[in-house]
Design a protein around this motif. Structure first.
Motif, PDB file in Angstrom:
ATOM      1  N   ALA A   1      34.354  34.092  19.433  1.00  0.00           N
ATOM      2  CA  ALA A   1      35.611  34.578  18.865  1.00  0.00           C
ATOM      3  C   ALA A   1      35.519  36.049  18.504  1.00  0.00           C
ATOM      4  O   ALA A   1      36.449  36.838  18.744  1.00  0.00           O
ATOM      5  CB  ALA A   1      35.981  33.735  17.638  1.00  0.00           C
ATOM      6  N   ASP A   2      34.389  36.469  17.922  1.00  0.00           N
ATOM      7  CA  ASP A   2      34.193  37.887  17.603  1.00  0.00           C
ATOM      8  C   ASP A   2      34.262  38.737  18.867  1.00  0.00           C
ATOM      9  O   ASP A   2      34.883  39.812  18.897  1.00  0.00           O
ATOM     10  CB  ASP A   2      32.844  38.105  16.919  1.00  0.00           C
ATOM     11  CG  ASP A   2      32.819  37.596  15.485  1.00  0.00           C
ATOM     12  OD1 ASP A   2      33.901  37.379  14.891  1.00  0.00           O
ATOM     13  OD2 ASP A   2      31.710  37.410  14.953  1.00  0.00           O
TER      14      ASP A   2
ATOM     15  N   PRO B   1      46.343  32.137  19.504  1.00  0.00           N
ATOM     16  CA  PRO B   1      45.372  32.155  20.601  1.00  0.00           C
ATOM     17  C   PRO B   1      44.728  30.784  20.731  1.00  0.00           C
ATOM     18  O   PRO B   1      44.868  29.926  19.847  1.00  0.00           O
ATOM     19  CB  PRO B   1      44.357  33.212  20.156  1.00  0.00           C
ATOM     20  CG  PRO B   1      44.434  33.184  18.659  1.00  0.00           C
ATOM     21  CD  PRO B   1      45.883  32.887  18.329  1.00  0.00           C
TER      22      PRO B   1
ATOM     23  N   TYR C   1      42.814  29.752  15.828  1.00  0.00           N
ATOM     24  CA  TYR C   1      42.858  29.369  17.242  1.00  0.00           C
ATOM     25  C   TYR C   1      43.239  27.900  17.389  1.00  0.00           C
ATOM     26  O   TYR C   1      42.847  27.061  16.569  1.00  0.00           O
ATOM     27  CB  TYR C   1      41.490  29.547  17.910  1.00  0.00           C
ATOM     28  CG  TYR C   1      41.067  30.963  18.152  1.00  0.00           C
ATOM     29  CD1 TYR C   1      41.059  31.501  19.436  1.00  0.00           C
ATOM     30  CD2 TYR C   1      40.630  31.772  17.100  1.00  0.00           C
ATOM     31  CE1 TYR C   1      40.640  32.802  19.665  1.00  0.00           C
ATOM     32  CE2 TYR C   1      40.214  33.071  17.320  1.00  0.00           C
ATOM     33  CZ  TYR C   1      40.220  33.590  18.601  1.00  0.00           C
ATOM     34  OH  TYR C   1      39.811  34.878  18.824  1.00  0.00           O
TER      35      TYR C   1
ATOM     36  N   ARG D   1      46.669  34.748  25.491  1.00  0.00           N
ATOM     37  CA  ARG D   1      45.454  34.874  24.662  1.00  0.00           C
ATOM     38  C   ARG D   1      44.673  33.561  24.679  1.00  0.00           C
ATOM     39  O   ARG D   1      44.369  32.995  23.644  1.00  0.00           O
ATOM     40  CB  ARG D   1      45.815  35.266  23.226  1.00  0.00           C
ATOM     41  CG  ARG D   1      46.326  36.686  23.070  1.00  0.00           C
ATOM     42  CD  ARG D   1      46.384  37.090  21.609  1.00  0.00           C
ATOM     43  NE  ARG D   1      47.371  36.296  20.875  1.00  0.00           N
ATOM     44  CZ  ARG D   1      47.362  36.127  19.543  1.00  0.00           C
ATOM     45  NH1 ARG D   1      46.387  36.641  18.803  1.00  0.00           N
ATOM     46  NH2 ARG D   1      48.313  35.419  18.966  1.00  0.00           N
TER      47      ARG D   1
ATOM     48  N   PHE E   1      35.743  38.020  21.751  1.00  0.00           N
ATOM     49  CA  PHE E   1      37.093  38.045  22.309  1.00  0.00           C
ATOM     50  C   PHE E   1      38.003  38.960  21.488  1.00  0.00           C
ATOM     51  O   PHE E   1      38.785  39.743  22.060  1.00  0.00           O
ATOM     52  CB  PHE E   1      37.650  36.623  22.323  1.00  0.00           C
ATOM     53  CG  PHE E   1      39.032  36.512  22.873  1.00  0.00           C
ATOM     54  CD1 PHE E   1      39.308  36.938  24.167  1.00  0.00           C
ATOM     55  CD2 PHE E   1      40.065  35.988  22.117  1.00  0.00           C
ATOM     56  CE1 PHE E   1      40.604  36.837  24.692  1.00  0.00           C
ATOM     57  CE2 PHE E   1      41.352  35.882  22.629  1.00  0.00           C
ATOM     58  CZ  PHE E   1      41.622  36.312  23.914  1.00  0.00           C
ATOM     59  N   GLU E   2      37.903  38.900  20.180  1.00  0.00           N
ATOM     60  CA  GLU E   2      38.776  39.701  19.329  1.00  0.00           C
ATOM     61  C   GLU E   2      38.453  41.196  19.395  1.00  0.00           C
ATOM     62  O   GLU E   2      39.309  42.028  19.074  1.00  0.00           O
ATOM     63  CB  GLU E   2      38.706  39.193  17.893  1.00  0.00           C
ATOM     64  CG  GLU E   2      39.323  37.818  17.722  1.00  0.00           C
ATOM     65  CD  GLU E   2      38.987  37.150  16.414  1.00  0.00           C
ATOM     66  OE1 GLU E   2      38.434  37.831  15.511  1.00  0.00           O
ATOM     67  OE2 GLU E   2      39.269  35.937  16.273  1.00  0.00           O
ATOM     68  N   ALA E   3      37.253  41.523  19.838  1.00  0.00           N
ATOM     69  CA  ALA E   3      36.867  42.937  19.946  1.00  0.00           C
ATOM     70  C   ALA E   3      37.256  43.539  21.296  1.00  0.00           C
ATOM     71  O   ALA E   3      37.134  44.758  21.476  1.00  0.00           O
ATOM     72  CB  ALA E   3      35.359  43.087  19.728  1.00  0.00           C
TER      73      ALA E   3
ATOM     74  N   ARG F   1      39.931  30.188  12.210  1.00  0.00           N
ATOM     75  CA  ARG F   1      40.245  31.581  12.545  1.00  0.00           C
ATOM     76  C   ARG F   1      41.616  31.707  13.200  1.00  0.00           C
ATOM     77  O   ARG F   1      41.963  32.771  13.692  1.00  0.00           O
ATOM     78  CB  ARG F   1      39.168  32.140  13.477  1.00  0.00           C
ATOM     79  CG  ARG F   1      37.794  32.192  12.843  1.00  0.00           C
ATOM     80  CD  ARG F   1      36.735  32.665  13.810  1.00  0.00           C
ATOM     81  NE  ARG F   1      36.925  34.031  14.244  1.00  0.00           N
ATOM     82  CZ  ARG F   1      35.959  34.943  14.367  1.00  0.00           C
ATOM     83  NH1 ARG F   1      34.711  34.610  14.052  1.00  0.00           N
ATOM     84  NH2 ARG F   1      36.207  36.143  14.796  1.00  0.00           N
TER      85      ARG F   1
END
Length: 271
Positions: A264-265, A46, A76, A128, A267-269, A74
């Motif tokens: 990031a949290d 991503p 990215y 992504r 987007f990932e959720a 993470r």
């Protein structure tokens, strides 16, 4: 899935053309970008494309080492494109709407080309990518999201939104995280006039109303509230596939500490 066109482009690029990164620009037809990749990526990664503010540059953005490390650690890629030259002045800017000033390219097309090129050259997962930006870069993010909501997986403007007159509507639902400083006086939450009223920044809350309509929200009031460190957040759960979250922080005009991990949290959720 990476587009076939980007795979074909990767095969066509000579090795020298692919040798670009955080310190050397990647050239495409209408401009350049820089990229930092995570260590030892396992397959397509991503990415966050981050747009600099007024008078900034992609090279300057790559000095934000804490923000970059937060993303690359993470997994990215972090991508920093260049805006267009400012008329008669140093630094660069994003021409986010047709305001009568000279422009040399279509910014929306350029940024989509950056994403396609990064997928072809660097193994970025084209499906992504979060398009984010600060101040003038956030204005560009906001208008591209309104015009082409399907162009990127999600959008994350920081300290910027629409200008007046606000658009009558946006093209479709988006997944968007709006971040803004409570005491921002450069781009106040309510907006402000510039050049004796020749240009007027828009109202961030009025912009959220546009996003709620685009996302098919039944009501204006949030569906929930949360706190993430210094961020006071509210969110709306509307049409399937859409997402809308606002994060206020107690500072002024800037990219706040902790923003990268929060983004990031978020987007990932997403579904």
């Amino acid at each position: 899935m990476i587009r076939a066109a980007t795979l074909a482009l990767a095969l066509a690029l000579p090795a020298a053309a692919q040798a670009c990164g955080p310190d050397s620009p990647c050239d495409i037809e209408d401009g350049v970008y820089r990229i930092a990749l995570p260590d030892a990526p396992d397959g397509p990664v991503p990415a966050v494309i981050f747009l600099h503010g007024f008078g900034g540059s992609g090279e300057g953005t790559m000095r934000q080492r804490g923000t970059i490390a937060a993303f690359t650690s993470r997994g990215y890629a972090f991508i920093a494109p260049d805006g267009q030259p400012r008329e008669g002045r140093g630094g660069l800017r994003w021409n986010f709407r047709d305001d009568g000033r000279a422009q040399t390219r279509d910014e929306d097309d350029f940024l989509m080309a950056v994403a396609d090129d990064a997928a072809a050259r660097h193994g970025v997962d084209r499906d992504r990518i979060v398009l984010a930006g600060f101040s003038n870069g956030a204005f560009q993010v906001t208008y591209l999201a309104c015009r082409h909501p399907e162009a990127f997986a999600a959008y994350a403007p920081v300290s910027g939104g629409f200008w007046r007159p606000h658009p009558e509507g946006c093209a479709g639902p988006v997944r968007l995280l709006q971040t803004h400083g409570w005491s921002d006086s450069t781009v106040p939450l309510e907006g402000r006039p510039l050049r004796d009223g020749a240009f007027v920044q828009g109202d961030i809350f009025e912009g959220l109303g546009l996003w709620r309509r685009a996302n098919g929200c039944a009501w204006d009031d949030p569906d929930g509230y949360r706190e993430t460190g210094q961020f006071q957040r509210r969110f709306w759960e509307c049409d399937e596939g859409s997402a809308l979250d606002m994060a206020l922080f107690p500072g002024g005009h800037g990219v706040p500490s902790g923003w990268a991990d929060m983004a990031a949290d978020w987007f990932e959720a997403l579904p």
